[in-house]
Design a protein around this motif. Structure first.
Motif, PDB file in Angstrom:
ATOM      1  N   UNK A 355       0.802  -1.221   0.000  1.00  8.35           N
ATOM      2  CA  UNK A 355       0.000   0.000   0.000  1.00  8.35           C
ATOM      3  C   UNK A 355       0.836   1.273   0.000  1.00  8.35           C
ATOM      4  N   UNK A 356       2.158   1.165   0.005  1.00  3.47           N
ATOM      5  CA  UNK A 356       3.014   2.353  -0.046  1.00  3.47           C
ATOM      6  C   UNK A 356       2.774   3.088  -1.362  1.00  3.47           C
ATOM      7  N   UNK A 383      13.818  -5.463  -0.324  1.00  2.00           N
ATOM      8  CA  UNK A 383      12.400  -5.177  -0.533  1.00  2.00           C
ATOM      9  C   UNK A 383      12.010  -3.852   0.111  1.00  2.00           C
ATOM     10  N   UNK A 384      12.469  -3.620   1.339  1.00  3.89           N
ATOM     11  CA  UNK A 384      12.169  -2.350   1.998  1.00  3.89           C
ATOM     12  C   UNK A 384      12.710  -1.187   1.175  1.00  3.89           C
ATOM     13  N   UNK A 385      13.934  -1.281   0.685  1.00  5.78           N
ATOM     14  CA  UNK A 385      14.517  -0.204  -0.104  1.00  5.78           C
ATOM     15  C   UNK A 385      13.767   0.010  -1.414  1.00  5.78           C
ATOM     16  N   UNK A 386      13.276  -1.064  -2.014  1.00  6.92           N
ATOM     17  CA  UNK A 386      12.511  -0.934  -3.261  1.00  6.92           C
ATOM     18  C   UNK A 386      11.176  -0.235  -3.006  1.00  6.92           C
ATOM     19  N   UNK A 387      10.552  -0.567  -1.885  1.00  8.26           N
ATOM     20  CA  UNK A 387       9.287   0.086  -1.524  1.00  8.26           C
ATOM     21  C   UNK A 387       9.513   1.579  -1.287  1.00  8.26           C
ATOM     22  N   UNK A 393      10.165   9.471  -1.628  1.00  6.02           N
ATOM     23  CA  UNK A 393      10.206  10.481  -0.575  1.00  6.02           C
ATOM     24  C   UNK A 393       8.870  10.773   0.072  1.00  6.02           C
ATOM     25  N   UNK A 394       7.787  10.253  -0.457  1.00  4.58           N
ATOM     26  CA  UNK A 394       6.477  10.438   0.177  1.00  4.58           C
ATOM     27  C   UNK A 394       6.461   9.672   1.499  1.00  4.58           C
TER      28      UNK A 394
END
Length: 409
Positions: A355-356, A383-387, A393-394
């Motif tokens: 949902x990011x 995965x966290x970095x890709x999200x 930056x939002x």
């Protein structure tokens, strides 16, 4: 001469107004105003006194010019004494053109011949007194008294604003301190390091969107070398969700120690939560048990997003019969078992991942998730970095939690 006096009066009020709009430090503001009044008009003594809590004393907040019977900032006086006391009692200006003829006057400086004390009010309440003294008789003509009363009006606004700012600052500091403490407590509830499991590697992370959040993951050592892997998501965000998370974690660990199947553990936890959860609150959760000796992972899913299996055939979600989240209604859960072949990986994650959104309100989504996890080097960190890269930056609007179980070659 009269024209210059009017100009001085106008400029003084202008400076005071500018300071009120730019200085929120009450001490600094009052000191500057007392200085300015003394220098502009040549008053030998001036002071601002504020009513102490309870209203029985006044406290010097700023003072200039005393040479004998010296008074200092912070000194207290009875709120009923002298001309100042008369102002406190009546709420009206008290002017003594000749102090020797004023029944309320109390000597503070032998050279004082005239004195004026003006009430300082805020929102209709008296909060202090402005005091000015002069060695000449009748040194405060009506236009000057009007100016000083206008000045006192500005002071009332300034003091009220500064006090409000100070209260808000302290409240913000208190809230930030409490959030920092809550964050520190919550961080200690997450695993400090992954368990060491023969032929498997387990990793996980959680990033709350606020100081604290309702997502969590956990590892629980079970008899026979088995390891329970948990990912949960409490409905909501912030401190309330964090409190429910901590409570649910304790309940889950208590029932997991009995060594039952994932479905049995979730059924027992659900039974407890139904009696304790606030209305409209629920928890989604995957409870999985890894058996390294058999090379299997058995899990039950309480309304959570399906795990994603990555193996030689690609990445795919493990869709099972829909089950309700914990805390919704009584019921049972079912188990699903799979064999993790060497080099295969299983990912558990919370809805904050898919949902990011970026600035165009485009969600990361399941397709991007599957594509990223299909890459050979995909991990919880990548995965966290890709999200986050997708979000551009939002701010992330929900907690993000990711756990991976990898069967080593």
């Amino acid at each position: 001469m009269a024209q210059q006096s009017q100009i001085d009066d106008f400029l003084l009020l202008q400076r005071v107004a500018q300071r009120i709009s730019s200085i929120l430090d009450l001490d600094a503001l009052l000191e500057q105003i007392v200085d300015d009044v003394a220098q502009t008009f040549g008053y030998t003594r001036s002071a601002i006194l504020l009513l102490a809590p309870g209203g029985r004393e006044v406290v010097i907040a700023a003072v200039r010019g005393w040479t004998s019977h010296y008074h200092v900032k912070g000194e207290r006086f009875p709120a009923s004494a002298g001309m100042i006391g008369h102002v406190v009692q009546t709420g009206k200006t008290c002017y003594a053109p000749d102090v020797s003829r004023n029944p309320y006057y109390m000597v503070s400086e032998a050279s004082t011949r005239s004195e004026v004390d003006i009430p300082i009010t805020a929102r209709g309440q008296l909060i202090g007194v402005f005091n000015a003294q002069h060695p000449n008789l009748d040194a405060f003509p009506p236009p000057r008294l009007q100016l000083l009363e206008a000045l006192a009006g500005h002071l009332g606004v300034a003091i009220a604003n500064a006090r409000l700012f100070e209260r808000e600052r302290k409240e913000k500091e208190r809230m930030l301190q409490e959030l920092a403490e809550a964050r520190a407590i919550q961080s200690r509830l997450f695993p400090k390091q992954p368990p060491q499991v023969p032929r498997f590697r387990i990793s996980g992370l959680s990033q709350p969107c606020l100081a604290v959040g309702g997502d969590w993951y956990d590892y629980i050592q079970l008899p026979g070398g088995r390891v329970a892997v948990v990912v949960g998501d409490v409905a909501g965000k912030g401190t309330g969700a964090a409190l429910l998370m901590a409570s649910t974690r304790s309940i889950l660990r208590l029932h997991a120690e009995h060594g039952g199947s994932p479905s049995a553990v979730l059924t027992a936890v659900n039974r407890v939560l139904l009696a304790d959860l606030p209305t409209a609150k629920f928890i989604t959760m995957i409870y999985a048990v890894l058996d390294p000796e058999r090379g299997t992972l058995t899990f039950a899913n309480a309304g959570h997003l399906p795990p994603i299996l990555v193996d030689a055939s690609g990445s795919r979600p493990l869709i099972a019969k829909p089950e309700l989240p914990l805390g919704v209604r009584a019921g049972t859960y079912s188990d699903q078992e799979l064999t993790l072949m060497p080099a295969s990986r299983l990912f558990l994650y919370s809805d904050g991942v898919i949902e990011a959104r970026n600035a165009a309100l485009e969600e990361y989504g399941e397709l991007r998730l599957l594509q990223h996890l299909a890459t050979p080097l995909a991990s919880v960190e990548s995965l966290l970095q890709d999200v986050l890269a997708h979000a551009q930056g939002e701010p992330v609007r929900d907690d993000i939690t990711i756990v991976a179980v990898e069967a080593l070659v």
